[in-house]
Design an enzyme around this catalytic site. Structure first.
Site, PDB file in Angstrom:
ATOM      1  N   ALA A  13      10.611  90.059 -43.234  1.00 52.34           N
ATOM      2  CA  ALA A  13       9.543  89.183 -42.768  1.00 52.34           C
ATOM      3  C   ALA A  13       9.988  87.736 -42.636  1.00 52.34           C
ATOM      4  CB  ALA A  13       8.346  89.270 -43.717  1.00 52.34           C
ATOM      5  N   SER A  28      13.690  86.845 -42.498  1.00 46.58           N
ATOM      6  CA  SER A  28      14.966  86.758 -41.805  1.00 46.58           C
ATOM      7  C   SER A  28      15.504  88.150 -41.545  1.00 46.58           C
ATOM      8  CB  SER A  28      15.992  85.940 -42.602  1.00 46.58           C
ATOM      9  OG  SER A  28      16.550  86.709 -43.647  1.00 46.58           O
ATOM     10  N   GLY A  29      16.569  88.197 -40.763  1.00 54.89           N
ATOM     11  CA  GLY A  29      17.261  89.456 -40.513  1.00 54.89           C
ATOM     12  C   GLY A  29      18.733  89.281 -40.765  1.00 54.89           C
ATOM     13  N   HIS A  85      11.712 102.476 -41.483  1.00 60.75           N
ATOM     14  CA  HIS A  85      10.871 101.631 -42.325  1.00 60.75           C
ATOM     15  C   HIS A  85      11.743 101.143 -43.470  1.00 60.75           C
ATOM     16  CE1 HIS A  85       7.186 101.097 -45.151  1.00 60.75           C
ATOM     17  NE2 HIS A  85       7.546  99.962 -44.571  1.00 60.75           N
ATOM     18  N   ASP A  86      11.861  99.839 -43.638  1.00 59.41           N
ATOM     19  CA  ASP A  86      12.827  99.291 -44.592  1.00 59.41           C
ATOM     20  C   ASP A  86      12.603  99.777 -46.018  1.00 59.41           C
ATOM     21  OD1 ASP A  86      10.515  97.780 -45.009  1.00 59.41           O
ATOM     22  OD2 ASP A  86      11.431  95.860 -44.489  1.00 59.41           O
ATOM     23  N   ASN A 100       1.692  99.469 -52.294  1.00 62.66           N
ATOM     24  CA  ASN A 100       2.024  98.120 -51.846  1.00 62.66           C
ATOM     25  C   ASN A 100       1.432  97.106 -52.823  1.00 62.66           C
ATOM     26  OD1 ASN A 100       3.133  97.928 -48.804  1.00 62.66           O
ATOM     27  ND2 ASN A 100       1.874  99.747 -49.041  1.00 62.66           N
TER      28      ASN A 100
END
Length: 550
Positions: A16, A18-19, A288-289, A348
């Site tokens: 959410a 950075s990548g 999905h991470d 979550n």
């Protein structure tokens, strides 16, 4: 070099904040080698803002892995970060969007950098957050800019959809906890707003599938992402066509899900020409991470609990099939699909987002702190002074997070945090107690008893949070690896290419290659203090439930 390499793979892990692009490769070391691979190429920064951790400290050190006494070469996994980039949402009018074109360009930059660095990856794969999507028209063109899951269009949609079809049915036919950003509520909000995009859309692609489409020209839907939508029925094993029709949504936009490990296709000739690289396969991993991270948990037994720590905290355990009981519904756990068709019963939790937002607001007010400084201030603050419910909806996206925490404390008759350190400690201790509550609920729902908690992801660099969690749960915390999502991504690619046989072999590689830090709870004389704090926390939650607050 005293090692032999086999072909590598390229993993893109988008969070959410950075990548990053990470090369994963198996190295075979001779028995006399003492310096192991592990998480290399860290260039001074670890997991990004979306982990809300100590980004300011130097990266992890290379570590000793082998004893030097082995008789045969030792296989280990090396990961090397070759590209990192920010991921900032964009406010356009009334809506919050992802900067999708920029994310695609950064992925392309990562591919180019991999080849420029001398690597020849056999494949690449992308994992991201869940639920968000893009819509394509019949010509394959993207319709608008995808919405961000924190966009306010979904406010009130959980209640509206539940009133239409029934809460228990929604859970029974999706297996998901009711989170306002789930795909089902985004689509229903668009329908209520009479969005013309829904009328002309030909295909819905979830975020990693959309990025894969831009690279390959092939449309697909990966299984683990499908299970985050609220529109995939895990009991039937397919899209919930009847529910879609009842909500006035088209079912023909949805593609049949494919399993993690499926080769989607190769980079298009246009992408290869633009980047100056040869063709490369693109693989659908557990995209999905969370599920990629779960695949990298170095557990020693089949029954284990894990916590993926970042912007969100996700605490769960692996199951052979979805658990769709009334108790799971009442406790609002989710069933999300993983590698090899298994499911993860998880919850979550708001996570380090609360700390991130406090830091952002303090910076706006002219008070800048590094994460290391914030943790130092929290370490010397009074323990267990003030607690909050981290999952109260009021903390989802307030304009002023520190003030929202102070307001919560006033509403609950508590002392307000009286300093920055006090505020940070309040957040971390409250998260630790929430982890205990959810861990105990998971044990109750599954009939398991977990010896401790595996913590993975960027949040584990916050050593205070790990230590507080061990104290809160009264059991060991095994922390590591940091880049769990990227590692799980790499493992599925390596299995697809035949370099490992199965995910169990992958777990053994992780154990051999990456260090774990063990946090033990305080001695017995301190347990009473933590038990009293947990009792206070539970009373606070009960009070919130009775009053309908949060």
């Amino acid at each position: 070099m005293n090692e032999r390499r086999i072909p590598c793979v390229l993993a893109f892990d988008l969070g959410a904040g950075s990548g990053r692009a990470i090369i994963g490769e198996i190295v075979e070391e001779p028995p006399w080698t003492t310096d192991g691979p592990g998480e290399g190429g860290r260039n001074g920064t670890e997991r990004d803002q979306d982990a809300a951790v100590l980004l300011d400290q130097a990266g992890e050190e290379m570590h000793s892995q082998s004893s030097g006494l082995a008789k045969e070469a030792v296989r280990k996994l090396r990961i090397t970060e070759i590209h990192r980039f920010p991921n900032h949402p964009v406010q356009i009018g009334r809506h919050l969007h992802w900067d999708t074109p920029k994310l695609l360009q950064e992925i392309k930059n990562g591919i180019r950098k991999a080849f420029q660095a001398g690597y020849e990856p056999q494949s690449c794969a992308i994992d991201t957050w869940g639920v968000d999507f893009g819509l394509l028209d019949r010509n394959g063109e993207l319709l608008g800019i995808p919405y961000h899951y924190r966009d306010r269009q979904t406010e009130g949609m959980v209640e509206e959809v539940s009133a239409l079809v029934g809460s228990e049915r929604l859970f029974r036919e999706s297996g998901l906890q009711f989170m306002p950003f789930n795909t089902i509520y985004q689509l229903y909000a668009m329908k209520k707003a009479a969005s013309p995009k829904l009328d002309v859309a030909d295909t819905l692609l979830l975020t990693p599938d959309l990025m894969n489409y831009f690279l390959t020209g092939k449309r697909c839907c990966e299984f683990s992402m499908a299970t985050t939508t609220g529109l995939y029925d895990p009991g039937r094993g397919g899209w919930n066509v009847q529910l879609l029709e009842e909500l006035g949504l088209r079912s023909d936009m949805f593609l049949e899900p494919v399993s993690p490990g499926t080769v989607i296709g190769s980079l298009t000739s246009e992408v290869c020409a633009e980047l100056g690289v040869p063709p490369m396969n693109v693989v659908a991993v557990a995209s999905h991470d969370t599920e990629s991270a779960a695949a990298a948990v170095p557990a020693s037994s089949a029954s284990f609990a894990y916590l993926v720590s970042g912007t969100w905290s996700l605490l769960g355990t692996q199951m052979p099939a979805p658990l769709l009981t009334s108790s799971v519904f009442e406790h609002q756990f989710s069933n999300e699909g993983g590698v090899d068709g298994n499911y993860h019963l998880l919850k979550n939790i708001m996570g380090l987002w609360i700390l991130q937002e406090c830091k952002r607001k303090w910076e706006q007010d002219g008070r800048s702190f590094t994460y290391a400084e914030l943790i130092e201030l929290a370490e010397v603050a009074e323990p267990l002074r003030t607690l909050i419910d981290p999952d109260a909806l009021r903390f989802m996206n307030p304009p002023d997070m520190p003030e929202e925490i102070r307001s919560y404390c006033r509403d609950n008759g508590q002392l307000e945090p009286d300093s920055v350190g006090s505020m940070v400690r309040c957040i971390l201790e409250s998260l630790a107690f929430r982890y205990r509550q959810v861990l105990e609920q998971a044990e109750m729902l599954t009939g398991s008893k977990f010896a401790g908690l595996h913590m993975v992801g960027g949040g584990i660099q916050n050593e205070l949070l790990c230590a507080l969690t061990a104290n809160a749960i009264g059991r060991p915390v095994w922390a590591g690896p940091v880049e769990a999502s990227a590692i799980g991504n790499v493992l599925v690619q390596l299995r697809t290419s035949g370099h490992i046989n199965d995910m169990r072999e992958g777990q053994e590689l992780v154990k051999a290659s990456f260090p774990q830090h063990i946090y033990e709870p305080d001695e017995a004389e301190r347990r009473a203090v933590w038990e009293a704090g947990y009792t206070r926390y539970l009373r606070l939650i009960e009070s919130d439930i009775r009053s309908g607050a949060g």
